[in-house]
Every structure is written in C-alpha cells, then in structure tokens.
Design a protein around this motif. Structure first.
Motif, PDB file in Angstrom:
ATOM      1  N   ALA A  35       0.820  -1.205   0.000  1.00 54.87           N
ATOM      2  CA  ALA A  35       0.000   0.000   0.000  1.00 54.87           C
ATOM      3  C   ALA A  35       0.864   1.270   0.000  1.00 54.87           C
ATOM      4  O   ALA A  35       0.341   2.379   0.068  1.00 54.87           O
ATOM      5  N   GLY A  36       2.188   1.093  -0.074  1.00 60.29           N
ATOM      6  CA  GLY A  36       3.085   2.242  -0.192  1.00 60.29           C
ATOM      7  C   GLY A  36       3.666   2.745   1.111  1.00 60.29           C
ATOM      8  O   GLY A  36       4.315   3.788   1.128  1.00 60.29           O
ATOM      9  N   GLN A  37       3.479   2.019   2.186  1.00 56.44           N
ATOM     10  CA  GLN A  37       4.025   2.450   3.481  1.00 56.44           C
ATOM     11  C   GLN A  37       5.449   1.928   3.647  1.00 56.44           C
ATOM     12  O   GLN A  37       5.840   0.940   3.037  1.00 56.44           O
ATOM     13  N   THR A  38       6.219   2.601   4.493  1.00 55.95           N
ATOM     14  CA  THR A  38       7.584   2.162   4.765  1.00 55.95           C
ATOM     15  C   THR A  38       7.569   0.956   5.696  1.00 55.95           C
ATOM     16  O   THR A  38       6.593   0.717   6.418  1.00 55.95           O
ATOM     17  N   LYS A  39       8.656   0.229   5.702  1.00 53.74           N
ATOM     18  CA  LYS A  39       8.775  -0.934   6.580  1.00 53.74           C
ATOM     19  C   LYS A  39       8.652  -0.503   8.041  1.00 53.74           C
ATOM     20  O   LYS A  39       8.002  -1.164   8.838  1.00 53.74           O
ATOM     21  N   GLU A  40       9.268   0.627   8.398  1.00 50.23           N
ATOM     22  CA  GLU A  40       9.233   1.116   9.775  1.00 50.23           C
ATOM     23  C   GLU A  40       7.808   1.446  10.203  1.00 50.23           C
ATOM     24  O   GLU A  40       7.381   1.100  11.305  1.00 50.23           O
ATOM     25  N   TYR A  41       7.066   2.117   9.322  1.00 54.27           N
ATOM     26  CA  TYR A  41       5.669   2.438   9.641  1.00 54.27           C
ATOM     27  C   TYR A  41       4.868   1.158   9.806  1.00 54.27           C
ATOM     28  O   TYR A  41       4.076   1.023  10.742  1.00 54.27           O
ATOM     29  N   CYS A  42       5.062   0.212   8.903  1.00 53.41           N
ATOM     30  CA  CYS A  42       4.297  -1.038   8.949  1.00 53.41           C
ATOM     31  C   CYS A  42       4.576  -1.818  10.222  1.00 53.41           C
ATOM     32  O   CYS A  42       3.660  -2.391  10.822  1.00 53.41           O
ATOM     33  N   LEU A  43       5.835  -1.850  10.660  1.00 55.00           N
ATOM     34  CA  LEU A  43       6.163  -2.530  11.915  1.00 55.00           C
ATOM     35  C   LEU A  43       5.475  -1.868  13.097  1.00 55.00           C
ATOM     36  O   LEU A  43       4.947  -2.536  13.988  1.00 55.00           O
ATOM     37  N   CYS A  44       5.469  -0.544  13.096  1.00 54.49           N
ATOM     38  CA  CYS A  44       4.803   0.195  14.166  1.00 54.49           C
ATOM     39  C   CYS A  44       3.300  -0.061  14.134  1.00 54.49           C
ATOM     40  O   CYS A  44       2.679  -0.345  15.164  1.00 54.49           O
ATOM     41  N   ALA A  45       2.718   0.028  12.966  1.00 54.54           N
ATOM     42  CA  ALA A  45       1.275  -0.212  12.819  1.00 54.54           C
ATOM     43  C   ALA A  45       0.917  -1.638  13.214  1.00 54.54           C
ATOM     44  O   ALA A  45      -0.115  -1.876  13.846  1.00 54.54           O
ATOM     45  N   LEU A  46       1.783  -2.582  12.885  1.00 57.50           N
ATOM     46  CA  LEU A  46       1.552  -3.973  13.256  1.00 57.50           C
ATOM     47  C   LEU A  46       1.454  -4.107  14.774  1.00 57.50           C
ATOM     48  O   LEU A  46       0.544  -4.752  15.289  1.00 57.50           O
ATOM     49  N   ARG A  47       2.369  -3.469  15.496  1.00 60.87           N
ATOM     50  CA  ARG A  47       2.320  -3.519  16.962  1.00 60.87           C
ATOM     51  C   ARG A  47       1.019  -2.920  17.480  1.00 60.87           C
ATOM     52  O   ARG A  47       0.405  -3.458  18.398  1.00 60.87           O
ATOM     53  N   CYS A  48       0.585  -1.818  16.889  1.00 57.65           N
ATOM     54  CA  CYS A  48      -0.669  -1.181  17.309  1.00 57.65           C
ATOM     55  C   CYS A  48      -1.854  -2.116  17.091  1.00 57.65           C
ATOM     56  O   CYS A  48      -2.715  -2.253  17.961  1.00 57.65           O
ATOM     57  N   LEU A  49      -1.901  -2.733  15.941  1.00 54.24           N
ATOM     58  CA  LEU A  49      -3.016  -3.615  15.618  1.00 54.24           C
ATOM     59  C   LEU A  49      -3.003  -4.879  16.470  1.00 54.24           C
ATOM     60  O   LEU A  49      -4.056  -5.359  16.893  1.00 54.24           O
TER      61      LEU A  49
END
Length: 82
Positions: A35-49
């Motif tokens: 979806a165009g997000q960075t790996k760092e953002y995705c890792l952070c979002a993964l923890r949130c979810l």
C-alpha cells in the motif's frame, strides 16, 4: 533522552505477547508495504493492531468499526511521526 524513551518502549513491548501467527504478521507486512508504506511504519502499525485485535482477520473485519478508538488512533499517529 531519546535513549531512555527507546529503552522504555522496548521494555514495555517485551511484556506484550501477540496472538497473531507469524503468517498473519507476514501477510500484514506485505499488504502494508504494498500500500506504499515504509517498513518502519508497517512494523509500528503492526504492533498497534496486535494490541487491539486478536488476529489479522479480526483487524481487517473490524478496523472501520473501531476506527474512532482513541488508543488505536494515538498509536497509529505515533507511527506517522517516527
């Protein structure tokens, strides 16, 4: 100061046990980065979810229903600022 914050975050996250299977985490990361997000953002979002949902499917099915959840929104906003 930044080092203290990083250490505190690492310690608090180390106490967190995710119920998500490895394949779910991998699927989320692929979807997020596609979806165009960075790996760092995705890792952070993964923890949130992972904190807010039992499984990736649960997150997919219920994200819109709880998109106004303050804790989830705060967590995701923190991802954006990192």
């Amino acid at each position: 100061m930044n080092y203290c914050l990083i250490i505190i975050c690492c310690l608090s996250l180390s106490c967190f046990k995710s119920n998500w299977a490895t394949t779910e985490k991998q699927s989320f990361m692929i979807d997020c980065q596609s979806a165009g997000q960075t790996k760092e953002y995705c890792l952070c979002a993964l923890r949130c979810l992972e904190i807010n949902f039992q499984t990736y499917l649960d997150a997919q099915n219920n994200l819109e229903a709880v998109s106004n959840t303050t804790s989830l929104n705060v967590c995701l906003e923190e991802c954006k600022t990192q």
